[in-house]
Design a protein around this motif. Structure first.
Motif, PDB file in Angstrom:
ATOM      1  N   THR A   1       9.093   6.865 -13.675  1.00  0.00           N
ATOM      2  CA  THR A   1       9.971   6.212 -14.651  1.00  0.00           C
ATOM      3  C   THR A   1       9.250   4.989 -15.221  1.00  0.00           C
ATOM      4  N   PRO A   2       9.730   4.455 -16.340  1.00  0.00           N
ATOM      5  CA  PRO A   2       9.076   3.249 -16.906  1.00  0.00           C
ATOM      6  C   PRO A   2       9.064   2.080 -15.933  1.00  0.00           C
ATOM      7  N   ASP A   3      10.134   1.903 -15.177  1.00  0.00           N
ATOM      8  CA  ASP A   3      10.134   0.806 -14.217  1.00  0.00           C
ATOM      9  C   ASP A   3       9.071   1.025 -13.152  1.00  0.00           C
ATOM     10  N   GLN A   4       9.010   2.301 -12.710  1.00  0.00           N
ATOM     11  CA  GLN A   4       7.987   2.593 -11.689  1.00  0.00           C
ATOM     12  C   GLN A   4       6.574   2.407 -12.261  1.00  0.00           C
ATOM     13  N   ALA A   5       6.417   2.751 -13.536  1.00  0.00           N
ATOM     14  CA  ALA A   5       5.101   2.571 -14.159  1.00  0.00           C
ATOM     15  C   ALA A   5       4.729   1.106 -14.197  1.00  0.00           C
ATOM     16  N   ARG A   6       5.690   0.262 -14.547  1.00  0.00           N
ATOM     17  CA  ARG A   6       5.381  -1.164 -14.569  1.00  0.00           C
ATOM     18  C   ARG A   6       5.082  -1.681 -13.164  1.00  0.00           C
ATOM     19  N   GLN A   7       5.832  -1.133 -12.190  1.00  0.00           N
ATOM     20  CA  GLN A   7       5.581  -1.581 -10.808  1.00  0.00           C
ATOM     21  C   GLN A   7       4.177  -1.140 -10.356  1.00  0.00           C
ATOM     22  N   LEU A   8       3.852   0.103 -10.733  1.00  0.00           N
ATOM     23  CA  LEU A   8       2.507   0.593 -10.370  1.00  0.00           C
ATOM     24  C   LEU A   8       1.424  -0.279 -11.021  1.00  0.00           C
ATOM     25  N   ARG A   9       1.673  -0.596 -12.268  1.00  0.00           N
ATOM     26  CA  ARG A   9       0.699  -1.446 -12.973  1.00  0.00           C
ATOM     27  C   ARG A   9       0.579  -2.813 -12.314  1.00  0.00           C
ATOM     28  N   ALA A  10       1.696  -3.349 -11.913  1.00  0.00           N
ATOM     29  CA  ALA A  10       1.676  -4.661 -11.270  1.00  0.00           C
ATOM     30  C   ALA A  10       0.948  -4.585  -9.935  1.00  0.00           C
ATOM     31  N   LEU A  11       1.189  -3.512  -9.188  1.00  0.00           N
ATOM     32  CA  LEU A  11       0.501  -3.373  -7.896  1.00  0.00           C
ATOM     33  C   LEU A  11      -1.017  -3.225  -8.096  1.00  0.00           C
ATOM     34  N   GLN A  12      -1.342  -2.429  -9.086  1.00  0.00           N
ATOM     35  CA  GLN A  12      -2.784  -2.263  -9.338  1.00  0.00           C
ATOM     36  C   GLN A  12      -3.420  -3.584  -9.744  1.00  0.00           C
ATOM     37  N   THR A  13      -2.733  -4.317 -10.564  1.00  0.00           N
ATOM     38  CA  THR A  13      -3.265  -5.613 -10.988  1.00  0.00           C
ATOM     39  C   THR A  13      -3.424  -6.542  -9.807  1.00  0.00           C
ATOM     40  N   LEU A  14      -2.435  -6.517  -8.937  1.00  0.00           N
ATOM     41  CA  LEU A  14      -2.518  -7.379  -7.761  1.00  0.00           C
ATOM     42  C   LEU A  14      -3.694  -6.972  -6.873  1.00  0.00           C
ATOM     43  N   ARG A  15      -3.865  -5.673  -6.725  1.00  0.00           N
ATOM     44  CA  ARG A  15      -4.976  -5.221  -5.868  1.00  0.00           C
ATOM     45  C   ARG A  15      -6.332  -5.590  -6.501  1.00  0.00           C
ATOM     46  N   ALA A  16      -6.391  -5.418  -7.824  1.00  0.00           N
ATOM     47  CA  ALA A  16      -7.659  -5.790  -8.498  1.00  0.00           C
ATOM     48  C   ALA A  16      -7.933  -7.273  -8.333  1.00  0.00           C
ATOM     49  N   ALA A  17      -6.866  -8.089  -8.403  1.00  0.00           N
ATOM     50  CA  ALA A  17      -7.076  -9.525  -8.235  1.00  0.00           C
ATOM     51  C   ALA A  17      -7.555  -9.837  -6.829  1.00  0.00           C
TER      52      ALA A  17
ATOM     53  N   ALA B   1       0.830  -1.209   0.000  1.00  0.00           N
ATOM     54  CA  ALA B   1       0.000   0.000   0.000  1.00  0.00           C
ATOM     55  C   ALA B   1       0.856   1.247   0.000  1.00  0.00           C
ATOM     56  N   ALA B   2       1.968   1.216   0.806  1.00  0.00           N
ATOM     57  CA  ALA B   2       2.845   2.390   0.842  1.00  0.00           C
ATOM     58  C   ALA B   2       3.510   2.608  -0.504  1.00  0.00           C
ATOM     59  N   ALA B   3       3.930   1.466  -1.114  1.00  0.00           N
ATOM     60  CA  ALA B   3       4.589   1.592  -2.410  1.00  0.00           C
ATOM     61  C   ALA B   3       3.618   2.118  -3.458  1.00  0.00           C
ATOM     62  N   LEU B   4       2.381   1.628  -3.408  1.00  0.00           N
ATOM     63  CA  LEU B   4       1.374   2.086  -4.375  1.00  0.00           C
ATOM     64  C   LEU B   4       1.088   3.565  -4.209  1.00  0.00           C
ATOM     65  N   GLN B   5       1.056   3.994  -2.927  1.00  0.00           N
ATOM     66  CA  GLN B   5       0.805   5.415  -2.679  1.00  0.00           C
ATOM     67  C   GLN B   5       1.954   6.247  -3.217  1.00  0.00           C
ATOM     68  N   ALA B   6       3.164   5.768  -2.980  1.00  0.00           N
ATOM     69  CA  ALA B   6       4.320   6.529  -3.458  1.00  0.00           C
ATOM     70  C   ALA B   6       4.366   6.597  -4.976  1.00  0.00           C
TER      71      ALA B   6
ATOM     72  N   GLN C   1       1.541  11.503 -10.225  1.00  0.00           N
ATOM     73  CA  GLN C   1       0.930  12.833 -10.227  1.00  0.00           C
ATOM     74  C   GLN C   1       1.981  13.923 -10.434  1.00  0.00           C
ATOM     75  N   ASN C   2       3.169  13.684  -9.878  1.00  0.00           N
ATOM     76  CA  ASN C   2       4.232  14.681 -10.056  1.00  0.00           C
ATOM     77  C   ASN C   2       4.859  14.640 -11.433  1.00  0.00           C
ATOM     78  N   GLY C   3       4.576  13.578 -12.184  1.00  0.00           N
ATOM     79  CA  GLY C   3       5.160  13.463 -13.507  1.00  0.00           C
ATOM     80  C   GLY C   3       6.570  12.915 -13.495  1.00  0.00           C
ATOM     81  N   SER C   4       6.994  12.340 -12.382  1.00  0.00           N
ATOM     82  CA  SER C   4       8.352  11.825 -12.298  1.00  0.00           C
ATOM     83  C   SER C   4       8.365  10.305 -12.323  1.00  0.00           C
TER      84      SER C   4
END
Lengths: 209, 292
Positions: free
Chosen positions: B264-280, B248-253, B259-262
């Motif tokens: 990175t592609p790795d962070q985007a993939r991580q965010l996507r993975a976290l969201q997918t995990l939460r949806a599951a 949850a902390a990582a997803l928030q970060a 939102q800040n526009g910073s």
């Protein structure tokens, strides 16, 4: 021999036989269909009195009865070409026609409006006086005349014309059951009218009471 | 108040009998009636001529015409029957009746007895087909040629029905579309077919509510979630936090970074993975079998 000459010969034979008292109504009607007024006069001699009696009893007035008889014989005259031998006789035909004409005439009678009443008082005696002075027969006839037209016809045909129930029912174009019901209602109504008029069996002459 | 007349039926009959007298027939009534009558009774209408004889031929003619019409219609329908065709075709031509719309004869046992003219072999496979033509099998090449191939019955391929619309081109399955999109935009993300159509979950036998302690709901094993987690951790995004709080902390970060526009592609993939995990986790079946 053509059809016209054959009919003329038959008409002449009928004319020669009109004086025969045994000539039946059907033969007379055939002569009437051929235009014989003598045959029609013979028919009136035979059935005129009965038709007059019925018309007078139904209408309760000589003038109306005369009109009914005239109209009935006029229809007999018009019916002559279509007359079929072996059917109901001339007497039954006249009874049915006069009865239905009387019923229709009674239905058409409307109350006289006040504007048409004469200004001068009627010199005739009052109804109470008429009833008081008339003999019993006249009073009874007035009571019958007070009935509705169909009930009056049922009483007249049954008690005065001596028709049986089925014959009277056929004259009035009713079923026997319907005529029986009509006659019961007519009897009850007539008894009430007679009782209201003060009539009873005690008013009959000694030999009838 | 009811009024009962005191006159019986017998009294009524006696009273009416006493009043049956009528005045005599007026004199001269017959003459007056005769004078009012028309000269002659209404004569019957002259006998009219009998109706002309009916046209006796009309009904049979109508019947014949109707039967001819029905018969020709039936014949036009039966002209396709091979046995009746040689009989009906000239008859219909004589009558001038157009046969029914031609229908190709269906290959039946009866039609097989009568050989049809040899049809040309269908053309080679269209070049659009990707599968190359296989070489003829050796066994077929070694077989001797048929003795009289022309006499063998050949059947024309059944014509397509006119009323049937042409078959629509095969559409790719939605899963294939999603896979293609995923491969185009997220080439590094492994395929997760379990998220789209999770397999049926095998319901474990009910534990004894008295003797078995209820497991924690948050730590409940879930096949879909486990599969998603394993699928998520098996790829480049295997560095996801282990605990829920860390996730949850990582997803928030990561959201804050997006939102800040910073991001990175790795962070985007991580965010996507976290969201997918939460949806599951959110889509897992409700713990109906778990005692609370």
């Amino acid at each position: 021999m053509t059809n016209g000459s054959r009919q003329e010969r038959a008409r002449l034979v009928l004319m020669e036989r009109l004086d025969d008292p045994g000539l039946g109504d059907d033969a007379l009607m055939a002569a009437v269909a051929a235009g014989s007024r003598a045959a029609f006069a013979r028919l009136f001699e035979r059935h005129g009195s009965a038709a007059w009696r019925l018309a007078f009893r139904l209408a309760g007035d000589a003038g109306d009865a005369e009109d009914l008889v005239q109209e009935g014989f006029a229809r007999l005259w018009a019916q002559a070409p279509r007359w079929q031998a072996g059917q109901a006789g001339v007497a039954a035909f006249l009874t049915r026609v006069v009865t239905n004409l009387a019923i229709d005439r009674s239905r058409r009678k409307r109350p006289q409006p006040m504007a048409d009443l004469p200004d001068d008082p009627d010199p005739a005696p009052l109804a109470d006086a008429v009833l008081a002075e008339a003999d019993t027969a006249r009073r009874i006839q007035l009571c019958v005349a007070a009935l509705p037209e169909r009930q009056r016809a049922a009483i007249v045909l049954t008690y005065w014309e001596g028709l049986t129930g089925p014959m009277a029912a056929e004259t009035l174009s009713l079923s026997p059951k319907a005529f029986e019901s009509l006659l019961i209602r007519a009897r009850a109504a007539l008894k009430g009218v007679m009782a209201a008029a003060g009539l009873s069996a005690a008013d009959l002459p000694g030999d009838l009471a | 108040m009811s009024f009962t007349p005191a006159i019986s039926d017998a009294d009524l009959a006696r009273l009416l009998g006493a009043a049956s007298t009528t005045p005599p027939l007026p004199a001269g009534l017959c003459d007056r009636i005769m004078a009012a009558l028309p000269a002659d009774p209404v004569p019957l209408p002259p006998p009219t001529a009998l109706r002309p004889a009916r046209r006796r031929w009309l009904r049979p003619a109508i019947a014949i015409a109707a039967s001819l019409a029905i018969g020709s219609a039936v014949a036009a329908g039966l002209v396709d029957v091979p046995r009746l065709a040689p009989i009906l075709a000239p008859l219909l031509q004589q009558l001038g009746v157009a046969p029914a719309p031609a229908r190709r004869p269906q290959p039946t046992a009866r039609t097989a007895a009568r050989p049809h003219p040899a049809q040309p072999a269908p053309a080679a496979a269209p070049p659009a087909l990707a599968t190359p033509a296989l070489p003829p099998p050796r066994l077929q090449a070694e077989l001797p040629a048929p003795a009289a191939p022309a006499t063998l019955p050949t059947f024309a391929p059944p014509a397509p029905l006119a009323s049937r619309p042409p078959a629509a081109p095969a559409r790719p399955a939605p899963t294939a579309i999603r896979a293609a999109i995923r491969a185009e935009h997220l080439p590094d993300l492994p395929a997760r077919p379990m998220l789209i159509a999770p397999p049926p979950v095998a319901i474990p036998p009910l534990p004894d509510a008295v003797t078995t302690a209820p497991p924690a709901v948050t730590a409940a094993p879930d096949a879909a979630t486990d599969a998603a987690e394993s699928a998520t951790r098996s790829g480049p995004a295997a560095t996801l936090p282990a605990t829920a709080a860390e996730r949850a902390a990582a997803l928030q970060a990561l959201r804050q970074a997006r939102q800040n526009g910073s991001l990175t592609p790795d962070q985007a993939r991580q965010l996507r993975a976290l969201q997918t995990l939460r949806a599951a986790r959110a889509n897992r079946p409700p713990p109906a079998t778990r005692p609370r």
